[in-house]
Design a protein around this motif. Sequence first.
Motif, mmCIF file in Angstrom:
data_model
loop_
_atom_site.group_PDB
_atom_site.id
_atom_site.type_symbol
_atom_site.label_atom_id
_atom_site.label_comp_id
_atom_site.label_asym_id
_atom_site.label_seq_id
_atom_site.Cartn_x
_atom_site.Cartn_y
_atom_site.Cartn_z
ATOM 1 N N ALA A 1 -7.077 25.988 4.697
ATOM 2 C CA ALA A 1 -5.712 25.578 4.387
ATOM 3 C C ALA A 1 -4.957 25.188 5.649
ATOM 4 O O ALA A 1 -3.860 24.628 5.573
ATOM 5 C CB ALA A 1 -4.973 26.708 3.670
ATOM 6 N N LEU A 2 -5.541 25.491 6.797
ATOM 7 C CA LEU A 2 -4.950 25.128 8.081
ATOM 8 C C LEU A 2 -5.655 23.882 8.606
ATOM 9 O O LEU A 2 -5.831 22.919 7.889
ATOM 10 C CB LEU A 2 -5.059 26.313 9.047
ATOM 11 C CG LEU A 2 -4.386 27.607 8.559
ATOM 12 C CD1 LEU A 2 -4.720 28.758 9.479
ATOM 13 C CD2 LEU A 2 -2.886 27.415 8.467
ATOM 14 N N ASP A 3 -6.094 23.925 9.838
ATOM 15 C CA ASP A 3 -6.741 22.750 10.413
ATOM 16 C C ASP A 3 -8.241 22.945 10.595
ATOM 17 O O ASP A 3 -8.897 22.185 11.285
ATOM 18 C CB ASP A 3 -6.115 22.396 11.762
ATOM 19 C CG ASP A 3 -6.147 23.565 12.735
ATOM 20 O OD1 ASP A 3 -6.554 24.662 12.327
ATOM 21 O OD2 ASP A 3 -5.750 23.375 13.898
ATOM 22 N N TYR B 1 -8.998 22.978 -0.870
ATOM 23 C CA TYR B 1 -9.361 23.127 0.539
ATOM 24 C C TYR B 1 -10.739 22.587 0.897
ATOM 25 O O TYR B 1 -11.041 22.414 2.071
ATOM 26 C CB TYR B 1 -9.306 24.608 0.942
ATOM 27 C CG TYR B 1 -7.999 25.283 0.637
ATOM 28 C CD1 TYR B 1 -6.784 24.604 0.725
ATOM 29 C CD2 TYR B 1 -7.966 26.622 0.268
ATOM 30 C CE1 TYR B 1 -5.589 25.234 0.450
ATOM 31 C CE2 TYR B 1 -6.766 27.262 -0.007
ATOM 32 C CZ TYR B 1 -5.579 26.566 0.082
ATOM 33 O OH TYR B 1 -4.402 27.196 -0.190
ATOM 34 N N LEU B 2 -11.588 22.359 -0.089
ATOM 35 C CA LEU B 2 -12.892 21.775 0.194
ATOM 36 C C LEU B 2 -12.861 20.297 -0.162
ATOM 37 O O LEU B 2 -12.238 19.900 -1.153
ATOM 38 C CB LEU B 2 -13.999 22.492 -0.585
ATOM 39 C CG LEU B 2 -14.276 23.940 -0.165
ATOM 40 C CD1 LEU B 2 -15.375 24.542 -1.039
ATOM 41 C CD2 LEU B 2 -14.667 24.035 1.303
ATOM 42 N N LEU C 1 -10.257 31.218 -6.801
ATOM 43 C CA LEU C 1 -11.340 30.642 -6.010
ATOM 44 C C LEU C 1 -11.596 29.192 -6.410
ATOM 45 O O LEU C 1 -11.839 28.334 -5.554
ATOM 46 C CB LEU C 1 -12.614 31.482 -6.177
ATOM 47 C CG LEU C 1 -13.845 31.015 -5.395
ATOM 48 C CD1 LEU C 1 -13.547 30.919 -3.897
ATOM 49 C CD2 LEU C 1 -15.026 31.952 -5.637
ATOM 50 N N VAL C 2 -11.520 28.906 -7.713
ATOM 51 C CA VAL C 2 -11.691 27.519 -8.164
ATOM 52 C C VAL C 2 -10.557 26.647 -7.622
ATOM 53 O O VAL C 2 -10.787 25.545 -7.103
ATOM 54 C CB VAL C 2 -11.743 27.455 -9.704
ATOM 55 C CG1 VAL C 2 -11.793 25.994 -10.168
ATOM 56 C CG2 VAL C 2 -12.951 28.205 -10.239
ATOM 57 N N GLU C 3 -9.316 27.131 -7.741
ATOM 58 C CA GLU C 3 -8.174 26.351 -7.238
ATOM 59 C C GLU C 3 -8.299 26.099 -5.736
ATOM 60 O O GLU C 3 -8.012 24.999 -5.253
ATOM 61 C CB GLU C 3 -6.869 27.083 -7.530
ATOM 62 C CG GLU C 3 -6.408 27.013 -8.966
ATOM 63 C CD GLU C 3 -4.979 27.498 -9.109
ATOM 64 O OE1 GLU C 3 -4.192 27.357 -8.158
ATOM 65 O OE2 GLU C 3 -4.654 28.034 -10.185
ATOM 66 N N ASP D 1 -20.970 25.202 2.815
ATOM 67 C CA ASP D 1 -19.832 25.942 2.266
ATOM 68 C C ASP D 1 -19.682 25.661 0.776
ATOM 69 O O ASP D 1 -19.456 26.582 -0.026
ATOM 70 C CB ASP D 1 -18.540 25.555 2.987
ATOM 71 C CG ASP D 1 -18.482 26.104 4.394
ATOM 72 O OD1 ASP D 1 -19.444 26.777 4.804
ATOM 73 O OD2 ASP D 1 -17.475 25.872 5.082
ATOM 74 N N GLU D 2 -19.788 24.398 0.404
ATOM 75 C CA GLU D 2 -19.683 24.049 -1.008
ATOM 76 C C GLU D 2 -20.781 24.742 -1.813
ATOM 77 O O GLU D 2 -20.538 25.227 -2.924
ATOM 78 C CB GLU D 2 -19.778 22.541 -1.192
ATOM 79 C CG GLU D 2 -18.566 21.783 -0.704
ATOM 80 C CD GLU D 2 -18.635 20.317 -1.102
ATOM 81 O OE1 GLU D 2 -19.396 19.980 -2.038
ATOM 82 O OE2 GLU D 2 -17.928 19.509 -0.474
ATOM 83 N N THR D 3 -21.971 24.787 -1.258
ATOM 84 C CA THR D 3 -23.083 25.418 -1.964
ATOM 85 C C THR D 3 -22.816 26.893 -2.203
ATOM 86 O O THR D 3 -23.055 27.412 -3.307
ATOM 87 C CB THR D 3 -24.386 25.248 -1.165
ATOM 88 O OG1 THR D 3 -24.647 23.851 -0.981
ATOM 89 C CG2 THR D 3 -25.556 25.900 -1.887
ATOM 90 N N VAL D 4 -22.315 27.589 -1.195
ATOM 91 C CA VAL D 4 -22.025 29.015 -1.343
ATOM 92 C C VAL D 4 -20.992 29.240 -2.434
ATOM 93 O O VAL D 4 -21.135 30.136 -3.279
ATOM 94 C CB VAL D 4 -21.532 29.603 0.001
ATOM 95 C CG1 VAL D 4 -21.114 31.058 -0.175
ATOM 96 C CG2 VAL D 4 -22.610 29.504 1.063
ATOM 97 N N VAL D 5 -19.943 28.430 -2.437
ATOM 98 C CA VAL D 5 -18.897 28.598 -3.447
ATOM 99 C C VAL D 5 -19.437 28.295 -4.838
ATOM 100 O O VAL D 5 -19.187 29.037 -5.802
ATOM 101 C CB VAL D 5 -17.685 27.709 -3.121
ATOM 102 C CG1 VAL D 5 -16.656 27.770 -4.251
ATOM 103 C CG2 VAL D 5 -17.037 28.149 -1.816
#
Length: 232
Positions: free
Chosen positions: A62-64, A108-109, A101-103, A73-77
């Motif tokens: 949500a930051l930089d 953010y991804l 987590l979905v939101e 990261d997408e795979t883990v989520v």
Amino acid sequence: MAEQAQGAVPLSAVIADAATGVALALRGEGDPYALSRILRQGDAVSLAALRVLGADALAPYALDHRAPPGGDDETVVRETLAAYPPAADASEVSVWSYRGLVEASHSYLPGGAAHWPPPPPAGADWVTADPWPKLAHRASQLAALALPGLAPGLAEDLTTRTDDLARGFVRAIRRRDWLQAAGLGRWLARMPDVPTTLGLDAGLAFVRQMSGGDARVALHVVAAKRFHGRGW
């Protein structure tokens, strides 16, 4: 970090390790943040830890600290969302945390909302119906949803009970329930009309000091400061 000899590490330790990594990133310390470095894909304990942390695991994005598109990261989520959907009889807290987590994944991804599952419906009648001690307990468990832009409807509903959340914050401190106090303090940090007599900034600092280094308490307090400017 959690990836070291993780197979023999209890879930609580993996959660604490991941929470520490998130807090470091929010403070701008340590290596550039990557969720997949602290919670590995294909590892059952990591996926369970991510389900517990919920949206907070993505808070640095949500930051930089932008996530690379289409990465691990997408795979883990995605693995976590598939492995731990709320059951038909799940509690409101479980449904809301999953929804958070979905939101956060949508926000953010960079994979694109069309490729993520839609957030499941979640009721909020309890916000108005619960007596204040029960409300405080549930709200503290959903403190990860206090991230900017998440759960705007829930946040607006909780704002109508700011005084009750403040009562819960004081009660949790008196009971030395530092995790509940930190979660409530984080919600209060997002709210516009917190009574000045509460002493929220000093209270958050006190909670962190007294928590004995609890990683999830530290994460809540750091997030309150980083995103909402509250606490010391």
